[in-house]
Design a protein around this motif. Sequence first.
Motif, short mmCIF file in Angstrom:
data_model
loop_
_atom_site.label_atom_id
_atom_site.label_comp_id
_atom_site.label_asym_id
_atom_site.label_seq_id
_atom_site.Cartn_x
_atom_site.Cartn_y
_atom_site.Cartn_z
N CYS A 110 17.30 60.87 -133.84
CA CYS A 110 16.10 61.12 -134.79
C CYS A 110 15.79 62.61 -135.03
O CYS A 110 14.76 62.83 -135.64
CB CYS A 110 14.75 60.28 -134.25
N HIS A 111 16.94 63.27 -134.92
CA HIS A 111 16.43 64.90 -135.16
C HIS A 111 17.96 65.41 -135.44
O HIS A 111 18.91 64.80 -134.80
CB HIS A 111 15.89 65.66 -133.96
N ASN A 139 11.18 63.03 -139.68
CA ASN A 139 10.40 62.74 -138.26
C ASN A 139 9.92 64.26 -138.04
O ASN A 139 10.22 65.28 -137.89
CB ASN A 139 11.57 62.59 -137.57
N CYS A 142 10.72 65.23 -132.68
CA CYS A 142 11.41 65.86 -131.94
C CYS A 142 12.00 67.24 -132.77
O CYS A 142 12.31 68.04 -132.24
CB CYS A 142 12.53 65.18 -131.29
ZN ZN Z 1 14.80 62.73 -132.09
#
Ligand code: ZN
Length: 240
Positions: A110-111, A139, A142
Motif C-alpha cells: 500500500c505504498h 494512502n 505508510c
Molecule cells: Zn503500506
Amino acid sequence: MTDRRTIGISLLSDRTTERGRLLEVEKGVLARNQELADANRERFRQLGLLVLNVVSSPGSGKTTLLGRLLGDRPDLAAAVIVGDLATDNDAERLRASGAEVVQITTGGVCHLEAAMIAGAADRLRLDDRRLLVIENVGNLVCPAAYDLGEDLRIVLVSVTEGEDKPLKYPRMFKTADVVVIHKIDLAAAVGFDRDTLRANLAAVCPQARVFEASARSGAGLAEFQAFLDERLARGTAARG
Ligand code: ZN
Ligand code: MG
C-alpha cells in the motif's frame, strides 16, 4: 499449579518480546529504504531532476491534477512513475499528457518504496528530463515513512474529504513540503470550511506551502506552476 497471574504475566512478556522483534524488523526495513532513497536522491541530483513525491488519500485527484499540469506544460519535460495496488489505468491517463510514464503495480503493497523507484527509473529515459513526478499509492499512512529520494513531498487534500484530515494523519502532513487543497471548484457545493482546514494545516504542518487548485476548472494552477518553475530554476542555478 501455576496461578493465573503468572500465566498472564508470561503471556504479556511474550507479546512484548514479539512486538519488540516486529519493531526491530520495521526499523531494519526503514533503514534499508533510507539508504536506497539517499542513492536515488544522488542519482536524480546528478541527472539535474526536480523530483516530486505526490501523496494523498484515494480519490483526491492526483492523476487528474498531474495530467492537467503536465498536459498544459510540455516544456516541463516530465517523466512520471505512478504506483497503484492494481491496474495501469492511471499510467494510460498520464501518457495522454505527453509525459513518459512507468507504472508500478505493487500487487497489494500500500505504498511505494525507494527500491521500486530505482527499478522504475531504470525503465525511463531520464537524461533529457527536467522533472520526475512520482504518484504514490493512494494512502495517507505508510507513504509517510518511506523516503523515495524526492526533493519535494506534495500532499493533496480535496475539499470533499473533511477539514480534519491533517489532524487524523499528522505523520503524513508533518512531512509535507507542499499541501495542495484540491477540487477547490467544489468548495461551495460541499460546504467546505476553508478557515478550519487552514487552521489545522497551520497547527500540524506550519512548514508546508499551501496552494488551492482545481484540475477541472483550472483555478490556482498558474500559482502552482509558477512555484514549480521557481524550484526548477533554483535547481538549475545550484547546478551552475
Ligand atoms: Zn503500506
Ligand atoms: Mg491515481
